[in-house]
Design an enzyme around this catalytic site. Structure first.
Site, PDB file in Angstrom:
ATOM      1  CE1 TYR A   1     114.296  34.545  83.770  1.00  0.00           C
ATOM      2  CE2 TYR A   1     112.106  33.610  83.961  1.00  0.00           C
ATOM      3  CZ  TYR A   1     113.033  34.328  83.245  1.00  0.00           C
ATOM      4  OH  TYR A   1     112.719  34.822  82.011  1.00  0.00           O
TER       5      TYR A   1
ATOM      6  CG  ASP B   1     121.466  37.440  70.294  1.00  0.00           C
ATOM      7  OD1 ASP B   1     122.460  38.191  70.305  1.00  0.00           O
ATOM      8  OD2 ASP B   1     121.385  36.439  69.580  1.00  0.00           O
TER       9      ASP B   1
ATOM     10  CB  SER C   1     126.621  40.424  77.276  1.00  0.00           C
ATOM     11  OG  SER C   1     126.410  39.197  77.974  1.00  0.00           O
TER      12      SER C   1
ATOM     13  CG  HIS D   1     103.211  34.972  72.065  1.00  0.00           C
ATOM     14  ND1 HIS D   1     103.617  35.624  73.204  1.00  0.00           N
ATOM     15  CD2 HIS D   1     104.352  34.690  71.377  1.00  0.00           C
ATOM     16  CE1 HIS D   1     104.937  35.744  73.208  1.00  0.00           C
ATOM     17  NE2 HIS D   1     105.400  35.180  72.103  1.00  0.00           N
TER      18      HIS D   1
ATOM     19  NE  ARG E   1      90.972  35.127  58.144  1.00  0.00           N
ATOM     20  CZ  ARG E   1      90.963  35.990  57.143  1.00  0.00           C
ATOM     21  NH1 ARG E   1      89.815  36.295  56.531  1.00  0.00           N
ATOM     22  NH2 ARG E   1      92.077  36.552  56.734  1.00  0.00           N
TER      23      ARG E   1
END
Length: 521
Positions: free
Chosen positions: A161, A49, A47, A280, A376
């Protein structure tokens, strides 16, 4: 993997052959063997997001493209919220039906029929017994005893968890043999520092074997990130250039043009380093800097990623600039004396033969002037510059991860005309133009499919997670203790000017008078 001392030379040779080489038949056999039988996909936190915006849309797209077979798959939502099956289906329908064609709407109706909902607590034996009953009835109806598969996706806060995994282990494990399995997908953040990450790893490790755990980092599922290995190791002209002899510096950049937008309370607990850089951007760095693996087998690739992380030197706090955008503390969920950075530029240095002396600049920030994520790579100056074009800028290879995925090489060419003058231009591979009829899959689609297939290449291994936290934990503790303070910057700016000064000190040369413009279709 260690070899038994009693193994014969021939068995060791065969083991090396099996682990080190892979052909097309191996891939097909592997995928086929893991895709037979009943498949139950259980979304915990259904339920929330994350499930509505990412997990269920990814499952629908896999279903729509035929990767989830209608006669095999069933999807179970589980959460504390009291909902009926139809309630959950209608919530999901709103996210999936926007802009859908009439054909897709028919497929969506079929997809929603495969969804059931179970309500229960995350530490409730009763709830998980009910969940197991629903899953088992589905498996019995499909007559798939011996080959049924259960994939649990934890779209939940990491704090629950351990309790959720204990419930799964106690009440919901797949008992099917010989080809059935149970796999657990956990979302970041995996802890807040080395100690908490190790504690979480130990708790999950007591319940599940490492091959059962899939620590998902959606950046590893992005199309251009997945292309890095191919670019580096399948193209001859990159091989001799990709080292300290030719590359001056590397920047890995993440920029957002909006602030916390309702996530202030969550973000203030973690900050930009934990939220973006430590996971990330560091994962991207591993693929940029790693050595060629022995093969494309997941463990060989992850071995090389760990070696990169273990070669990163301790961060020098003099090569760190932190920022916090003005107005951040106006969010009522953010502490008025918050020391949390919303911007960071950090210089990493890799101590190995390939990268010694090459600064790796990690940049991430919110409420900046633009939105993009890119790699880059800036090359060194051309020796003996007979065209005197050094002032125009250096060669750069840029991989734009999002938005408007592209790869382009910035180079110096002759300016058209009668004069022998030079100008900056580019060789451009823009995906929107080159691959107009090829939809680029969402990262979550790819990673969920990898989980079903048992391919852990794009997931974070436990020792990899530990090595990543070892790099950043000392800096994070200094920030948490107030020893390092973020400087203010205006929303919509490039960030603190101190960050540009730090990047200039590393030797990065900014190109003036040249802007890459994505091609229009």
């Amino acid at each position: 993997m260690s070899l038994s001392t009693g193994s014969s030379p021939s068995s060791r040779r065969n083991s090396f052959r099996d682990d080190s080489f892979i052909d097309e038949k191996d891939v097909i056999d592997s995928i086929t063997s893991t895709e037979m039988g009943c498949l139950s996909l259980i979304v915990l936190g259904a339920s929330g997001d994350l499930a509505k915006k990412k997990t269920f849309p990814a499952l629908f797209n896999l279903f729509r493209q035929g990767f989830l077979q209608s006669n095999e798959v069933h999807i179970f939502g589980y959460a504390r919220t009291k909902l009926s099956d139809d309630d959950l289906r209608e919530r999901i329908r709103g996210y999936l039906s926007k802009g859908a064609s009439s054909e897709d709407l028919e497929i969506l109706s079929d997809f929603l029929k495969h969804i059931k909902y179970v309500s229960g607590g995350y530490d409730s034996a009763e709830g998980f017994l009910s969940l197991n009953k629903e899953i088992s009835e589905h498996e019995l109806a499909k007559n798939s005893y011996g080959s049924s598969r259960r994939l649990f996706y934890l779209a939940l806060p990491p704090s629950v968890y351990p309790s959720v995994c204990k419930m799964i282990k106690s009440y919901c494990m797949n008992q099917a043999v010989p080809t059935g399995w149970t796999r657990i997908v956990v979302e970041k953040p995996f802890g807040k520092d080395l100690a908490s990450a190790e504690e979480l790893s130990a708790q999950l490790g007591e319940l599940f074997d490492e091959p059962q755990l899939y620590r998902i980092d959606h950046y590893l599922g992005k199309e251009l990130v997945q292309n890095l290995l191919v670019l580096r190791f399948a193209n001859r002209f990159f091989l001799p250039l990709w080292n300290r002899d030719n590359i001056h510096n590397i920047q890995i950049v993440f920029r957002e043009d909006f602030g916390t937008e309702g996530r202030g309370g969550y973000f203030d607990e973690y900050g930009i380093i934990r939220d973006i850089i430590q996971n990330h951007l560091l994962q991207v760095l591993c693929l940029v800097a790693m050595e060629k693996p022995v093969s494309l087998r997941p463990e060989h690739i992850r071995d090389e990623k760990v070696k990169v992380l273990q070669s990163v030197l301790p961060i020098n706090n003099d090569e760190v600039v932190l920022g916090q955008y003005e107005g951040y503390k106006d969010d009522p969920t953010v502490s008025k004396d918050s020391n949390t950075p919303t911007f960071a530029t950090i210089v990493l240095r890799i101590h190995n033969e390939r990268w010694e002396g090459v600064p790796i600049i990690m940049k991430a920030g919110k409420a900046l002037s633009s939105r993009k994520a890119e790699i880059r790579v800036q090359f060194k100056d051309v020796p003996g510059d007979i065209f005197r074009c050094k002032k125009q800028g250096r060669n750069e290879f840029v991989i734009r991860l999002q938005p408007k995925e592209a790869m382009y090489m910035k180079l110096t060419v002759k300016k058209p005309g009668l004069d022998m003058s030079t100008i900056q231009s580019e060789l451009d591979l823009s995906y929107g133009q080159r691959y107009q009829d090829v939809p680029i899959p969402e990262a979550y689609e790819r990673l969920i499919l990898d989980t079903i297939r048992g391919d852990q290449q794009h997931f974070v291994r436990r020792d990899e997670l530990r090595a990543a936290w070892e790099i950043f934990t000392p800096l994070l503790h200094d920030i948490d203790d107030g020893k390092m303070k973020p400087v203010p910057y205006k929303p919509g700016s490039r960030g603190p000017h101190e960050a540009d000064e730090l990047v200039a000190k590393t030797g990065y040369v900014q190109t003036h008078g040249y802007i890459w413009i994505p091609p229009t279709l």
